[in-house]
Design an enzyme around this catalytic site. Sequence first.
Site, PDB file in Angstrom:
ATOM      1  N   GLY A   9      36.612  48.370  34.775  1.00 49.07           N
ATOM      2  CA  GLY A   9      36.929  49.050  36.215  1.00 49.07           C
ATOM      3  C   GLY A   9      38.385  48.879  36.130  1.00 49.07           C
ATOM      4  O   GLY A   9      39.280  49.048  35.087  1.00 49.07           O
ATOM      5  N   GLY A  12      39.672  45.715  33.650  1.00 49.96           N
ATOM      6  CA  GLY A  12      39.228  45.712  32.428  1.00 49.96           C
ATOM      7  C   GLY A  12      40.076  46.684  31.862  1.00 49.96           C
ATOM      8  O   GLY A  12      40.570  46.810  30.648  1.00 49.96           O
ATOM      9  N   LYS A  78      32.639  42.373  38.051  1.00 47.95           N
ATOM     10  CA  LYS A  78      32.594  41.607  39.311  1.00 47.95           C
ATOM     11  C   LYS A  78      31.529  40.215  38.922  1.00 47.95           C
ATOM     12  O   LYS A  78      30.737  40.490  38.297  1.00 47.95           O
ATOM     13  CB  LYS A  78      32.250  42.191  40.353  1.00 47.95           C
ATOM     14  CG  LYS A  78      33.027  43.266  41.106  1.00 47.95           C
ATOM     15  CD  LYS A  78      34.215  42.733  41.927  1.00 47.95           C
ATOM     16  CE  LYS A  78      35.154  43.634  42.116  1.00 47.95           C
ATOM     17  NZ  LYS A  78      34.776  44.656  43.172  1.00 47.95           N
ATOM     18  N   ASN A 104      37.528  36.351  39.307  1.00 47.78           N
ATOM     19  CA  ASN A 104      37.678  35.441  40.194  1.00 47.78           C
ATOM     20  C   ASN A 104      36.484  34.602  40.670  1.00 47.78           C
ATOM     21  O   ASN A 104      35.422  34.831  40.168  1.00 47.78           O
ATOM     22  CB  ASN A 104      38.100  36.264  41.514  1.00 47.78           C
ATOM     23  CG  ASN A 104      39.505  36.571  41.501  1.00 47.78           C
ATOM     24  OD1 ASN A 104      40.400  36.017  40.858  1.00 47.78           O
ATOM     25  ND2 ASN A 104      39.904  37.604  42.206  1.00 47.78           N
ATOM     26  N   ALA A 130      45.318  45.091  40.026  1.00 47.67           N
ATOM     27  CA  ALA A 130      44.951  46.834  39.584  1.00 47.67           C
ATOM     28  C   ALA A 130      43.914  47.292  40.483  1.00 47.67           C
ATOM     29  O   ALA A 130      43.221  46.651  41.204  1.00 47.67           O
ATOM     30  CB  ALA A 130      44.517  46.289  37.929  1.00 47.67           C
ATOM     31  N   LYS A 186      43.402  29.573  42.911  1.00 52.19           N
ATOM     32  CA  LYS A 186      43.137  30.917  43.127  1.00 52.19           C
ATOM     33  C   LYS A 186      41.779  31.046  44.159  1.00 52.19           C
ATOM     34  O   LYS A 186      41.609  32.072  44.925  1.00 52.19           O
ATOM     35  CB  LYS A 186      42.918  31.808  41.801  1.00 52.19           C
ATOM     36  CG  LYS A 186      42.459  33.286  41.833  1.00 52.19           C
ATOM     37  CD  LYS A 186      43.856  34.063  41.706  1.00 52.19           C
ATOM     38  CE  LYS A 186      43.681  35.574  42.034  1.00 52.19           C
ATOM     39  NZ  LYS A 186      43.074  36.413  41.057  1.00 52.19           N
ATOM     40  N   ASN A 190      41.656  33.219  47.635  1.00 57.48           N
ATOM     41  CA  ASN A 190      40.480  34.169  47.677  1.00 57.48           C
ATOM     42  C   ASN A 190      39.677  33.643  48.941  1.00 57.48           C
ATOM     43  O   ASN A 190      39.179  34.803  49.745  1.00 57.48           O
ATOM     44  CB  ASN A 190      39.771  34.513  46.708  1.00 57.48           C
ATOM     45  CG  ASN A 190      40.662  35.278  45.629  1.00 57.48           C
ATOM     46  OD1 ASN A 190      41.711  36.024  45.973  1.00 57.48           O
ATOM     47  ND2 ASN A 190      40.498  34.995  44.254  1.00 57.48           N
ATOM     48  N   SER A 257      39.768  43.113  47.798  1.00 52.29           N
ATOM     49  CA  SER A 257      38.372  43.476  47.118  1.00 52.29           C
ATOM     50  C   SER A 257      37.446  43.363  48.041  1.00 52.29           C
ATOM     51  O   SER A 257      36.521  44.162  48.090  1.00 52.29           O
ATOM     52  CB  SER A 257      38.251  43.036  45.732  1.00 52.29           C
ATOM     53  OG  SER A 257      38.078  41.679  45.612  1.00 52.29           O
ATOM     54  N   GLU A 269      32.020  39.304  46.063  1.00 51.39           N
ATOM     55  CA  GLU A 269      31.881  38.284  45.319  1.00 51.39           C
ATOM     56  C   GLU A 269      31.909  36.867  46.148  1.00 51.39           C
ATOM     57  O   GLU A 269      32.214  35.919  45.501  1.00 51.39           O
ATOM     58  CB  GLU A 269      33.066  38.137  44.327  1.00 51.39           C
ATOM     59  CG  GLU A 269      33.110  39.257  43.382  1.00 51.39           C
ATOM     60  CD  GLU A 269      34.285  39.190  42.324  1.00 51.39           C
ATOM     61  OE1 GLU A 269      34.206  38.859  41.280  1.00 51.39           O
ATOM     62  OE2 GLU A 269      35.398  39.117  42.816  1.00 51.39           O
TER      63      GLU A 269
HETATM   64  P1  NAD Z   1      35.880  46.631  39.373  1.00 51.53           P
HETATM   65  O1  NAD Z   1      34.809  46.763  40.213  1.00 51.53           O
HETATM   66  O2  NAD Z   1      37.065  47.754  39.269  1.00 51.53           O
HETATM   67  O3  NAD Z   1      35.464  46.693  37.856  1.00 51.53           O
HETATM   68  C1  NAD Z   1      34.237  46.150  37.354  1.00 51.53           C
HETATM   69  C2  NAD Z   1      33.595  47.069  36.418  1.00 51.53           C
HETATM   70  O4  NAD Z   1      32.456  46.371  36.022  1.00 51.53           O
HETATM   71  C3  NAD Z   1      33.021  48.521  37.118  1.00 51.53           C
HETATM   72  O5  NAD Z   1      33.634  49.286  36.463  1.00 51.53           O
HETATM   73  C4  NAD Z   1      31.585  48.426  36.837  1.00 51.53           C
HETATM   74  O6  NAD Z   1      30.925  49.908  36.639  1.00 51.53           O
HETATM   75  C5  NAD Z   1      31.600  47.527  35.657  1.00 51.53           C
HETATM   76  N1  NAD Z   1      30.157  47.150  35.575  1.00 51.53           N
HETATM   77  C6  NAD Z   1      29.277  46.515  36.538  1.00 51.53           C
HETATM   78  N2  NAD Z   1      28.109  46.173  36.002  1.00 51.53           N
HETATM   79  C7  NAD Z   1      28.100  46.498  34.626  1.00 51.53           C
HETATM   80  C8  NAD Z   1      27.217  46.326  33.524  1.00 51.53           C
HETATM   81  N3  NAD Z   1      25.988  45.751  33.848  1.00 51.53           N
HETATM   82  N4  NAD Z   1      27.716  46.589  32.195  1.00 51.53           N
HETATM   83  C9  NAD Z   1      29.205  47.180  32.186  1.00 51.53           C
HETATM   84  N5  NAD Z   1      29.879  47.299  33.112  1.00 51.53           N
HETATM   85  C10 NAD Z   1      29.548  47.018  34.461  1.00 51.53           C
HETATM   86  O7  NAD Z   1      36.442  45.154  39.461  1.00 51.53           O
HETATM   87  P2  NAD Z   1      37.972  44.654  39.076  1.00 51.53           P
HETATM   88  O8  NAD Z   1      38.663  44.815  40.473  1.00 51.53           O
HETATM   89  O9  NAD Z   1      38.436  45.287  37.837  1.00 51.53           O
HETATM   90  O10 NAD Z   1      37.577  43.158  39.150  1.00 51.53           O
HETATM   91  C11 NAD Z   1      37.044  42.507  37.989  1.00 51.53           C
HETATM   92  C12 NAD Z   1      36.999  41.049  38.221  1.00 51.53           C
HETATM   93  O11 NAD Z   1      38.453  40.479  38.089  1.00 51.53           O
HETATM   94  C13 NAD Z   1      36.578  40.616  39.500  1.00 51.53           C
HETATM   95  O12 NAD Z   1      36.125  38.993  39.173  1.00 51.53           O
HETATM   96  C14 NAD Z   1      37.714  40.203  40.230  1.00 51.53           C
HETATM   97  O13 NAD Z   1      37.747  39.475  41.507  1.00 51.53           O
HETATM   98  C15 NAD Z   1      38.891  39.800  39.433  1.00 51.53           C
HETATM   99  N6  NAD Z   1      40.138  40.118  39.548  1.00 51.53           N
HETATM  100  C16 NAD Z   1      40.357  41.385  40.056  1.00 51.53           C
HETATM  101  C17 NAD Z   1      41.795  41.665  40.561  1.00 51.53           C
HETATM  102  C18 NAD Z   1      42.272  43.149  41.013  1.00 51.53           C
HETATM  103  O14 NAD Z   1      43.316  43.250  41.392  1.00 51.53           O
HETATM  104  N7  NAD Z   1      41.543  44.091  40.937  1.00 51.53           N
HETATM  105  C19 NAD Z   1      42.880  40.765  40.261  1.00 51.53           C
HETATM  106  C20 NAD Z   1      42.469  39.465  39.755  1.00 51.53           C
HETATM  107  C21 NAD Z   1      41.226  39.279  39.440  1.00 51.53           C
END
Ligand code: NAD
Length: 310
Positions: A9, A12, A78, A104, A130, A186, A190, A257, A269
């Site tokens: 997402g 990633g 997530k 997180n 992101a 962190k 959060n 988020s 989460e």
């Molecule tokens: P997101 O929802 O954008 O991405 C998660 C992805 O996982 C989605 O594309 C979803 O389709 C995929 N997914 C769900 N189930 C799946 C499965 N069974 N197989 C494969 N893919 C699957 O989330 P994000 O914002 O990228 O956050 C990801 C992690 O990073 C979280 O733990 C979040 O707290 C942490 N994080 C996010 C940020 C941010 O700014 N977005 C910053 C730091 C940490």
Amino acid sequence: MKIAVLGAGAMGSLFGGLLAGQNHAVTLIDINEAHLSAIRERGLELEMDSGRQIVANLSVARPEEVESVPDLLIVFTKSLHTRAALASIGRAIGANTTVLTLQNGLGNVERVGELVPLQQILIGVTTWPADLLGPGRVGSHGSGKIRLMSADGIDRPAVTAVAEALDAAGLHCSVDPQVWSAVWEKVAFNAALNSLCAVTGCSVGQLSAVPGGPTLAATIVREVLAVATAKGIQTDVDACLANVNQAIAQHAGHKPSMLQDILAGRRTEVEDINGAVVLAAREMNIPVAHTETLLELVRLVEARSIGKSD
Ligand code: NAD
């Protein structure tokens, strides 16, 4: 390095795109068909302060299509989807695959550890932001860093190799033997801002509309870090409070988020953030009344928002 990103997402895709830019062989694994198709057709579009770029040298796959075994697997679902996602690509995790989680919350090592030996797991924290802007499009503005270490604390060559690869991709990564301090700081950040915004509907900056907003956030930070201290993990309470205040002052319009998930009718989460803190606090007999109250309030708001979207 042969790298797979599980959960491509916002985060990633950003990490995968930047690593592909260093000519690693990167595969993004996800279940979001629209996002995968867009990347397959047009490449991944990254919008950063440095400009807009299209990353074309990326492979994409649904979990069931993954066959080869990567050197590095980065888990970026997530936290509530980690188990199902990992189970669906279990055959692609080899004895030499290093698995990195920068998700997180608490409990990430334990969840990955259900399928992967502890000595293959790296745990870390990232402050990179992101957002998924649309299928195939990810935005990241500002800057961030990554701190990571092996889950068992032993400094192996793979730890340095992964940190160097992320650093070379411009992600400002360092190996940090005190990684658990960073994880808890962190989580405290959060637990305070995400849950308050999720319950009130406020953006981060709107928490300063009344004096009680920042005060409540600070109280939660102190509660969470008291639990860390009781577990023997040193944290910098003042630095964490300063980060929270800085976010309230400078990220005025940002919707964390957890609030975005509530607005979209998705599960949050919260169980791995406030929920995990409350469980740890009970074990240590530490009072965390505000963190626990926010947990129950987020659960209520979440149940209502999921019900609405059904
Ligand atoms: P997101 O929802 O954008 O991405 C998660 C992805 O996982 C989605 O594309 C979803 O389709 C995929 N997914 C769900 N189930 C799946 C499965 N069974 N197989 C494969 N893919 C699957 O989330 P994000 O914002 O990228 O956050 C990801 C992690 O990073 C979280 O733990 C979040 O707290 C942490 N994080 C996010 C940020 C941010 O700014 N977005 C910053 C730091 C940490």
